[in-house]
Design an enzyme around this catalytic site. Structure first.
Site, PDB file in Angstrom:
ATOM      1  N   LYS A  91       0.819  -1.218   0.000  1.00 22.77           N
ATOM      2  CA  LYS A  91       0.000   0.000   0.000  1.00 22.77           C
ATOM      3  C   LYS A  91       0.851   1.266   0.000  1.00 22.77           C
ATOM      4  O   LYS A  91       0.511   2.226  -0.694  1.00 22.77           O
ATOM      5  CB  LYS A  91      -1.001   0.090   1.150  1.00 22.77           C
ATOM      6  CG  LYS A  91      -0.845  -0.827   2.310  1.00 22.77           C
ATOM      7  CD  LYS A  91      -1.837  -0.540   3.384  1.00 22.77           C
ATOM      8  CE  LYS A  91      -1.158  -0.452   4.743  1.00 22.77           C
ATOM      9  NZ  LYS A  91      -0.176  -1.519   5.030  1.00 22.77           N
ATOM     10  N   ARG A 121      13.924  -3.630   8.761  1.00 26.42           N
ATOM     11  CA  ARG A 121      13.165  -3.217   9.943  1.00 26.42           C
ATOM     12  C   ARG A 121      13.057  -4.372  10.928  1.00 26.42           C
ATOM     13  O   ARG A 121      12.862  -5.511  10.532  1.00 26.42           O
ATOM     14  CB  ARG A 121      11.765  -2.774   9.519  1.00 26.42           C
ATOM     15  CG  ARG A 121      11.702  -1.320   9.145  1.00 26.42           C
ATOM     16  CD  ARG A 121      10.472  -0.983   8.379  1.00 26.42           C
ATOM     17  NE  ARG A 121       9.250  -1.547   8.958  1.00 26.42           N
ATOM     18  CZ  ARG A 121       8.040  -1.327   8.452  1.00 26.42           C
ATOM     19  NH1 ARG A 121       7.905  -0.578   7.376  1.00 26.42           N
ATOM     20  NH2 ARG A 121       6.981  -1.861   9.002  1.00 26.42           N
ATOM     21  N   ARG A 127      12.302  -6.881   2.205  1.00 29.20           N
ATOM     22  CA  ARG A 127      12.125  -5.433   2.308  1.00 29.20           C
ATOM     23  C   ARG A 127      13.336  -4.754   2.957  1.00 29.20           C
ATOM     24  O   ARG A 127      13.892  -5.219   3.939  1.00 29.20           O
ATOM     25  CB  ARG A 127      10.864  -5.125   3.124  1.00 29.20           C
ATOM     26  CG  ARG A 127      10.663  -3.639   3.299  1.00 29.20           C
ATOM     27  CD  ARG A 127       9.240  -3.258   3.418  1.00 29.20           C
ATOM     28  NE  ARG A 127       8.626  -3.694   4.655  1.00 29.20           N
ATOM     29  CZ  ARG A 127       7.381  -3.376   4.999  1.00 29.20           C
ATOM     30  NH1 ARG A 127       6.641  -2.635   4.194  1.00 29.20           N
ATOM     31  NH2 ARG A 127       6.884  -3.817   6.133  1.00 29.20           N
ATOM     32  N   ARG A 187       2.183  -9.811  13.117  1.00 26.12           N
ATOM     33  CA  ARG A 187       1.544  -8.660  12.470  1.00 26.12           C
ATOM     34  C   ARG A 187       0.383  -9.102  11.588  1.00 26.12           C
ATOM     35  O   ARG A 187      -0.631  -8.412  11.500  1.00 26.12           O
ATOM     36  CB  ARG A 187       2.576  -7.880  11.645  1.00 26.12           C
ATOM     37  CG  ARG A 187       3.553  -7.131  12.520  1.00 26.12           C
ATOM     38  CD  ARG A 187       4.752  -6.684  11.749  1.00 26.12           C
ATOM     39  NE  ARG A 187       4.455  -5.603  10.820  1.00 26.12           N
ATOM     40  CZ  ARG A 187       5.243  -5.245   9.822  1.00 26.12           C
ATOM     41  NH1 ARG A 187       6.355  -5.910   9.600  1.00 26.12           N
ATOM     42  NH2 ARG A 187       4.926  -4.240   9.055  1.00 26.12           N
TER      43      ARG A 187
HETATM   44  P1  ADP Z   1       3.188  -2.050   7.530  1.00 21.27           P
HETATM   45  O1  ADP Z   1       2.135  -1.483   6.651  1.00 21.27           O
HETATM   46  O2  ADP Z   1       4.224  -2.771   6.761  1.00 21.27           O
HETATM   47  O3  ADP Z   1       2.646  -2.798   8.695  1.00 21.27           O
HETATM   48  P2  ADP Z   1       3.621   0.503   8.743  1.00 21.27           P
HETATM   49  O4  ADP Z   1       4.811   1.301   8.444  1.00 21.27           O
HETATM   50  O5  ADP Z   1       2.320   0.961   8.206  1.00 21.27           O
HETATM   51  O6  ADP Z   1       3.995  -0.911   8.197  1.00 21.27           O
HETATM   52  O7  ADP Z   1       3.452   0.310  10.318  1.00 21.27           O
HETATM   53  C1  ADP Z   1       4.479  -0.159  11.131  1.00 21.27           C
HETATM   54  C2  ADP Z   1       4.016  -0.290  12.567  1.00 21.27           C
HETATM   55  O8  ADP Z   1       3.596   1.005  13.075  1.00 21.27           O
HETATM   56  C3  ADP Z   1       2.780  -1.162  12.760  1.00 21.27           C
HETATM   57  O9  ADP Z   1       3.105  -2.531  12.853  1.00 21.27           O
HETATM   58  C4  ADP Z   1       2.212  -0.599  14.069  1.00 21.27           C
HETATM   59  O10 ADP Z   1       2.912  -1.060  15.197  1.00 21.27           O
HETATM   60  C5  ADP Z   1       2.475   0.889  13.944  1.00 21.27           C
HETATM   61  N1  ADP Z   1       1.313   1.577  13.333  1.00 21.27           N
HETATM   62  C6  ADP Z   1       1.299   2.213  12.134  1.00 21.27           C
HETATM   63  N2  ADP Z   1       0.076   2.713  11.864  1.00 21.27           N
HETATM   64  C7  ADP Z   1      -0.712   2.379  12.923  1.00 21.27           C
HETATM   65  C8  ADP Z   1      -2.082   2.578  13.239  1.00 21.27           C
HETATM   66  N3  ADP Z   1      -2.912   3.228  12.417  1.00 21.27           N
HETATM   67  N4  ADP Z   1      -2.541   2.074  14.421  1.00 21.27           N
HETATM   68  C9  ADP Z   1      -1.731   1.427  15.252  1.00 21.27           C
HETATM   69  N5  ADP Z   1      -0.440   1.182  15.014  1.00 21.27           N
HETATM   70  C10 ADP Z   1       0.085   1.649  13.867  1.00 21.27           C
END
Ligand code: ADP
Ligand code: ZN
Length: 210
Positions: free
Chosen positions: A13, A156, A123, A167
């Site tokens: 995304k 990461r 990644r 996750r």
């Molecule tokens: P991905 O889409 O690969 O999971 P992100 O960069 O979007 O990676 O998010 C990484 C981490 O940041 C998530 O696993 C979570 O811990 C935290 N996070 C990001 N956005 C949110 C959200 N909207 N609510 C809760 N935690 C979030």
């Protein structure tokens, strides 16, 4: 245009959101990127979020809702924006509704779990500028350096296989219900993630009508 990108971690995304943002000339707001940069800067919010992120858990709703509220108030969001990684729970979606934000479209990028695991293992991210790459699917032209800013690329912590599994579990339980939530509002469009990035982009553009 106000667009939300939904999808499992690693579904792509973020990458697609960037393409659409560039095409429509609107900002992408990634809660993950905002949290990671707070973590890097060692702010209070970053420190509070650290344990959650590294365990593959969601950061508490009130924290991310606060982040979004602040970010959407900035002037570059006036003509629209793309939300990447928010909302991730029904409570977050309800908070967005309560802010009076009316979303035009939700693009759900659908990718199966096995593919996600394969993708996450390749990644690589640039801690300096936030760019993301993949060793196979989207390599940096400069190898293990970022081809945007030249900094060293890294893996990461939350992309490690055991954390990825957690996750995905969190995703199915907390985030997937949002598909129904937005389907009921009549604004959900699902894009089946393709092997090639450009093919997914083409489908995404078509879904958005650009
Ligand atoms: P991905 O889409 O690969 O999971 P992100 O960069 O979007 O990676 O998010 C990484 C981490 O940041 C998530 O696993 C979570 O811990 C935290 N996070 C990001 N956005 C949110 C959200 N909207 N609510 C809760 N935690 C979030
Ligand atoms: Zn970089």
């Amino acid at each position: 245009m106000k667009i939300i990108f939904l999808g499992a971690p690693g579904a792509g995304k973020g990458t697609q959101a960037e393409k659409v943002a560039a095409k429509l000339n609107i900002p992408t707001i990634s809660t993950g990127a905002i949290i990671r940069s707070a973590l890097k800067e060692g702010t209070e919010m970053g420190l509070a979020a650290k344990a959650y992120i590294e365990a593959g858990k969601l950061v508490p709703d009130d924290v991310v809702i606060g982040i979004i509220k602040e970010r959407l108030a900035e002037s570059d969001c006036r003509n629209g924006f793309i939300l990447d990684g928010f909302p991730r729970t029904i409570a977050q979606a309800e908070a967005l509704d309560a802010m009076g934000v009316s979303i035009d479209l939700v693009v759900n990028i659908s990718v199966d779990d096995a593919t996600i695991v394969e993708r996450m293992s390749g990644r690589r991210v640039c801690a300096a500028c936030g760019a993301t790459f993949h060793t196979l699917f989207n390599p940096s032209a400069s190898g293990d350096k970022c081809d945007k800013c030249g900094a060293e690329l890294s893996i990461r912590k939350d992309d490690q296989p055991e954390v990825v599994k957690d996750r995905l579990t969190v995703y199915h339980k907390e985030t997937e219900p949002l598909e129904r939530y937005y389907e009921n509002k009549g604004i959900l469009k699902t894009v089946i993630g393709q092997e090639k990035l450009e093919d997914t982009t083409a489908l995404t553009f078509r879904a958005i009508g650009v």
